[in-house]
Design a protein around this motif. Structure first.
Motif, PDB file in Angstrom:
ATOM      1  N   ASN A   1      -6.548 -19.034  27.903  1.00  0.00           N
ATOM      2  CA  ASN A   1      -5.811 -18.010  27.189  1.00  0.00           C
ATOM      3  C   ASN A   1      -6.545 -16.700  27.420  1.00  0.00           C
ATOM      4  OD1 ASN A   1      -7.988 -18.399  25.266  1.00  0.00           O
ATOM      5  ND2 ASN A   1      -6.757 -20.037  24.366  1.00  0.00           N
ATOM      6  N   HIS A   2      -7.231 -16.166  26.402  1.00  0.00           N
ATOM      7  CA  HIS A   2      -8.052 -14.994  26.635  1.00  0.00           C
ATOM      8  C   HIS A   2      -9.397 -15.380  27.253  1.00  0.00           C
ATOM      9  CE1 HIS A   2      -8.660 -16.578  22.684  1.00  0.00           C
ATOM     10  NE2 HIS A   2      -9.674 -15.800  22.400  1.00  0.00           N
ATOM     11  N   TYR A   3      -9.673 -16.696  27.326  1.00  0.00           N
ATOM     12  CA  TYR A   3     -10.812 -17.224  28.062  1.00  0.00           C
ATOM     13  C   TYR A   3     -10.320 -18.377  28.932  1.00  0.00           C
ATOM     14  CZ  TYR A   3     -13.970 -14.768  24.873  1.00  0.00           C
ATOM     15  OH  TYR A   3     -14.625 -13.818  24.152  1.00  0.00           O
ATOM     16  N   ILE A   4     -11.035 -18.638  30.010  1.00  0.00           N
ATOM     17  CA  ILE A   4     -10.844 -19.863  30.780  1.00  0.00           C
ATOM     18  C   ILE A   4     -12.025 -20.755  30.457  1.00  0.00           C
ATOM     19  CG2 ILE A   4     -10.741 -20.866  33.091  1.00  0.00           C
ATOM     20  CD1 ILE A   4      -9.554 -18.191  34.027  1.00  0.00           C
ATOM     21  N   VAL A   5     -11.765 -21.973  30.013  1.00  0.00           N
ATOM     22  CA  VAL A   5     -12.831 -22.880  29.593  1.00  0.00           C
ATOM     23  C   VAL A   5     -12.924 -24.024  30.590  1.00  0.00           C
ATOM     24  CG1 VAL A   5     -13.775 -24.242  27.701  1.00  0.00           C
ATOM     25  CG2 VAL A   5     -12.288 -22.291  27.212  1.00  0.00           C
ATOM     26  N   LEU A   6     -14.138 -24.260  31.106  1.00  0.00           N
ATOM     27  CA  LEU A   6     -14.370 -25.274  32.127  1.00  0.00           C
ATOM     28  C   LEU A   6     -15.365 -26.319  31.640  1.00  0.00           C
ATOM     29  CD1 LEU A   6     -14.941 -22.889  35.191  1.00  0.00           C
ATOM     30  CD2 LEU A   6     -12.780 -23.866  34.414  1.00  0.00           C
ATOM     31  N   LEU A  14       1.912  -5.291  28.496  1.00  0.00           N
ATOM     32  CA  LEU A  14       2.317  -5.155  27.093  1.00  0.00           C
ATOM     33  C   LEU A  14       1.566  -6.149  26.213  1.00  0.00           C
ATOM     34  CD1 LEU A  14       6.181  -4.828  27.547  1.00  0.00           C
ATOM     35  CD2 LEU A  14       4.535  -2.985  27.168  1.00  0.00           C
ATOM     36  N   ILE A  15       1.118  -5.699  25.059  1.00  0.00           N
ATOM     37  CA  ILE A  15       0.432  -6.570  24.114  1.00  0.00           C
ATOM     38  C   ILE A  15       1.467  -7.488  23.468  1.00  0.00           C
ATOM     39  CG2 ILE A  15      -0.898  -6.641  21.974  1.00  0.00           C
ATOM     40  CD1 ILE A  15      -2.091  -3.924  22.770  1.00  0.00           C
ATOM     41  N   THR A  16       1.256  -8.778  23.587  1.00  0.00           N
ATOM     42  CA  THR A  16       2.207  -9.759  23.043  1.00  0.00           C
ATOM     43  C   THR A  16       1.753 -10.338  21.712  1.00  0.00           C
ATOM     44  OG1 THR A  16       1.159 -11.528  24.335  1.00  0.00           O
ATOM     45  CG2 THR A  16       3.020 -10.380  25.347  1.00  0.00           C
ATOM     46  N   SER A  17       0.454 -10.371  21.463  1.00  0.00           N
ATOM     47  CA  SER A  17      -0.043 -10.872  20.182  1.00  0.00           C
ATOM     48  C   SER A  17      -1.495 -10.471  19.991  1.00  0.00           C
ATOM     49  CB  SER A  17       0.093 -12.394  20.079  1.00  0.00           C
ATOM     50  OG  SER A  17      -0.627 -13.037  21.104  1.00  0.00           O
ATOM     51  N   VAL A  18      -1.912 -10.467  18.736  1.00  0.00           N
ATOM     52  CA  VAL A  18      -3.291 -10.151  18.374  1.00  0.00           C
ATOM     53  C   VAL A  18      -3.772 -11.260  17.441  1.00  0.00           C
ATOM     54  CG1 VAL A  18      -4.850  -8.471  17.317  1.00  0.00           C
ATOM     55  CG2 VAL A  18      -2.817  -7.682  18.542  1.00  0.00           C
ATOM     56  N   ILE A  19      -4.942 -11.824  17.720  1.00  0.00           N
ATOM     57  CA  ILE A  19      -5.449 -12.951  16.936  1.00  0.00           C
ATOM     58  C   ILE A  19      -6.710 -12.557  16.165  1.00  0.00           C
ATOM     59  CG2 ILE A  19      -4.490 -14.625  18.553  1.00  0.00           C
ATOM     60  CD1 ILE A  19      -7.333 -15.026  19.655  1.00  0.00           C
ATOM     61  N   ASP A  20      -7.200 -13.496  15.342  1.00  0.00           N
ATOM     62  CA  ASP A  20      -8.457 -13.354  14.592  1.00  0.00           C
ATOM     63  C   ASP A  20      -8.427 -12.181  13.613  1.00  0.00           C
ATOM     64  OD1 ASP A  20      -9.362 -15.533  15.896  1.00  0.00           O
ATOM     65  OD2 ASP A  20     -10.788 -14.503  17.185  1.00  0.00           O
ATOM     66  N   TRP A  21      -7.647 -12.340  12.551  1.00  0.00           N
ATOM     67  CA  TRP A  21      -7.491 -11.277  11.559  1.00  0.00           C
ATOM     68  C   TRP A  21      -8.393 -11.462  10.337  1.00  0.00           C
ATOM     69  CZ3 TRP A  21      -4.396  -6.983  12.016  1.00  0.00           C
ATOM     70  CH2 TRP A  21      -3.518  -6.962  13.111  1.00  0.00           C
ATOM     71  N   SER A  76     -10.471  -6.025  19.963  1.00  0.00           N
ATOM     72  CA  SER A  76     -11.108  -5.901  21.273  1.00  0.00           C
ATOM     73  C   SER A  76     -10.445  -6.844  22.269  1.00  0.00           C
ATOM     74  CB  SER A  76     -12.602  -6.191  21.166  1.00  0.00           C
ATOM     75  OG  SER A  76     -12.822  -7.406  20.500  1.00  0.00           O
ATOM     76  N   GLY A  77     -10.837  -6.750  23.531  1.00  0.00           N
ATOM     77  CA  GLY A  77     -10.164  -7.460  24.598  1.00  0.00           C
ATOM     78  C   GLY A  77     -10.004  -8.951  24.380  1.00  0.00           C
ATOM     79  N   HIS A  78     -11.003  -9.622  23.793  1.00  0.00           N
ATOM     80  CA  HIS A  78     -10.929 -11.068  23.645  1.00  0.00           C
ATOM     81  C   HIS A  78     -10.005 -11.518  22.522  1.00  0.00           C
ATOM     82  CE1 HIS A  78     -14.208  -9.751  20.998  1.00  0.00           C
ATOM     83  NE2 HIS A  78     -13.927 -10.796  20.245  1.00  0.00           N
ATOM     84  N   ASN A  79      -9.482 -10.569  21.726  1.00  0.00           N
ATOM     85  CA  ASN A  79      -8.560 -10.935  20.653  1.00  0.00           C
ATOM     86  C   ASN A  79      -7.137 -10.446  20.906  1.00  0.00           C
ATOM     87  OD1 ASN A  79     -10.335 -12.361  19.047  1.00  0.00           O
ATOM     88  ND2 ASN A  79     -11.041 -10.540  17.968  1.00  0.00           N
ATOM     89  N   VAL A  80      -6.881  -9.954  22.123  1.00  0.00           N
ATOM     90  CA  VAL A  80      -5.581  -9.381  22.454  1.00  0.00           C
ATOM     91  C   VAL A  80      -4.978 -10.127  23.640  1.00  0.00           C
ATOM     92  CG1 VAL A  80      -4.351  -7.306  23.203  1.00  0.00           C
ATOM     93  CG2 VAL A  80      -6.270  -7.102  21.615  1.00  0.00           C
ATOM     94  N   PHE A  81      -3.734 -10.562  23.496  1.00  0.00           N
ATOM     95  CA  PHE A  81      -3.011 -11.196  24.594  1.00  0.00           C
ATOM     96  C   PHE A  81      -2.040 -10.185  25.194  1.00  0.00           C
ATOM     97  CE2 PHE A  81      -4.448 -14.712  22.089  1.00  0.00           C
ATOM     98  CZ  PHE A  81      -4.651 -15.757  22.977  1.00  0.00           C
ATOM     99  N   ILE A  82      -1.965 -10.135  26.521  1.00  0.00           N
ATOM    100  CA  ILE A  82      -1.032  -9.241  27.187  1.00  0.00           C
ATOM    101  C   ILE A  82      -0.239 -10.021  28.229  1.00  0.00           C
ATOM    102  CG2 ILE A  82      -2.466  -7.191  26.836  1.00  0.00           C
ATOM    103  CD1 ILE A  82      -3.414  -7.428  29.707  1.00  0.00           C
ATOM    104  N   ASN A  83       0.939  -9.492  28.597  1.00  0.00           N
ATOM    105  CA  ASN A  83       1.720 -10.131  29.648  1.00  0.00           C
ATOM    106  C   ASN A  83       1.471  -9.434  30.988  1.00  0.00           C
ATOM    107  OD1 ASN A  83       3.218  -7.746  29.658  1.00  0.00           O
ATOM    108  ND2 ASN A  83       4.919  -8.615  28.498  1.00  0.00           N
TER     109      ASN A  83
END
Length: 333
Positions: free
Chosen positions: A59-64, A224-231, A213-220
């Protein structure tokens, strides 16, 4: 072992739990990072060859999940750049941020400085007027016991907490050095508040995300910002502190590369380049000035106080407040 890196294998300190597995070695085109670099860093870190690499989340990170030849596992989180590459997408990103920022700026919030703790029930709705409680801070930071009635009271509390924080040192020389800088900052904040003669509109309560900040914002793909998390760490604060540029186009205060701690999780690895960020700030200025002159006035009037607030809230180690002092001296030039 958990590690957080950027796309070039530079370490950022953090943790992340694994979720649904997916093998990316069979689908390397899905990797949004340099696979050879990441494998090389893992081999260097673990001292063993990597025999399997699976993607756990994206998502806002890639986890391996990386498996070594000697049977160990490493969970790696790759920080994805939240700023898009094309000029049109970046402008779209800034314009979509403006819409969110102005929507929040126009909300009628309670008086005082704190976090919303509950809502007052009304006869016609299950929830109504928001009720403020003390400011909710991340775990590990000192949390106030009351709602602040004024911006002056809020800053006095921030400075008093910083003076007793171990992040500025534990020895008498370090603490004495920190006190001098914090006293200077306190005087400058007082001058800034009185100098601008903040009126009721600039001091009215405005909701703020506090970690937009960047890690809490999803964009397409169009930026465009589609959602904001961690409120959870939101705050109602004066308009002069709530109105601000997007974090990823700022290069002042704690986001200034000259003063940032490169080992900190607050490093600016996800920010736009300085020249591009400057152009995007100019775009932001132009749009908000046209759409809401009062927001633009708060944006400009609160510049110094917002930077001071960030320095005082930061839990990054700054012995003797030396990095803060360097920032202060630079801001006064």
């Amino acid at each position: 072992m958990f590690v957080l890196w950027d796309a070039d294998g530079n370490e950022i300190r953090d943790e992340y739990p694994p979720v649904d597995p997916l093998d990316i070695l069979r689908n390397p085109e899905n990797a949004a990072f340099n696979l050879d670099t990441i494998i090389g860093r893992l081999k260097e870190l673990g001292g063993s060859d990597i025999v399997a690499l699976h993607q756990l989340a994206q998502n806002h990170y890639i986890v391996l999940d990386a498996s070594t030849k000697d049977g160990r596992h490493y969970i790696v989180r790759i920080a994805r750049n939240s700023v898009t590459s094309s000029t049109s997408a970046r402008i779209s990103n800034i314009r979509s941020y403006v819409r969110i920022a102005l929507d929040f700026f126009r909300i009628n919030a309670p008086d005082g400085i704190g976090s919303i703790s509950s809502f007052k029930s009304t006869a016609n709705a299950r929830s109504g007027e928001p009720i403020l409680g003390p400011y909710i801070l991340p775990s590990g930071l000192h949390t106030p016991s009351n709602v602040f009635e004024s911006i002056e009271e809020y800053f006095r509390w921030l400075i008093s907490v910083k003076k007793t924080s171990t992040t500025v040192g534990t020895t008498k020389p370090d603490l004495d050095e920190a006190q001098v800088t914090l006293k200077k900052l306190e005087n400058l904040i007082s001058e800034s508040v009185s100098g601008y003669r903040y009126d009721a509109e600039l001091l009215r309560g405005v909701p703020s995300h506090q970690d937009f900040s960047g890690h809490n914002v999803f964009i397409n793909g169009e930026g465009l910002i589609t959602s904001v998390i961690d409120w959870e760490f939101h705050m109602v604060k004066p308009a002069v502190l709530a109105a601000d540029y997007p974090a990823w186009i700022r290069y002042n205060g704690t986001a200034d590369p000259r003063f940032v701690d490169k080992t900190s999780q607050f490093s600016s690895y996800w920010m736009a380049g300085p020249l591009d960020a400057k152009r995007l700030r100019q775009e932001y200025d132009a749009v908000v000035k046209k759409e809401d002159p009062e927001y633009h006035r708060a944006l400009k009037a609160g510049t110094f106080c917002r930077m001071a607030e960030e320095w005082l809230l930061s839990d990054v180690v700054d012995i003797g407040c030396r990095r803060m002092k360097a920032w202060l001296e630079n801001s006064l030039e």
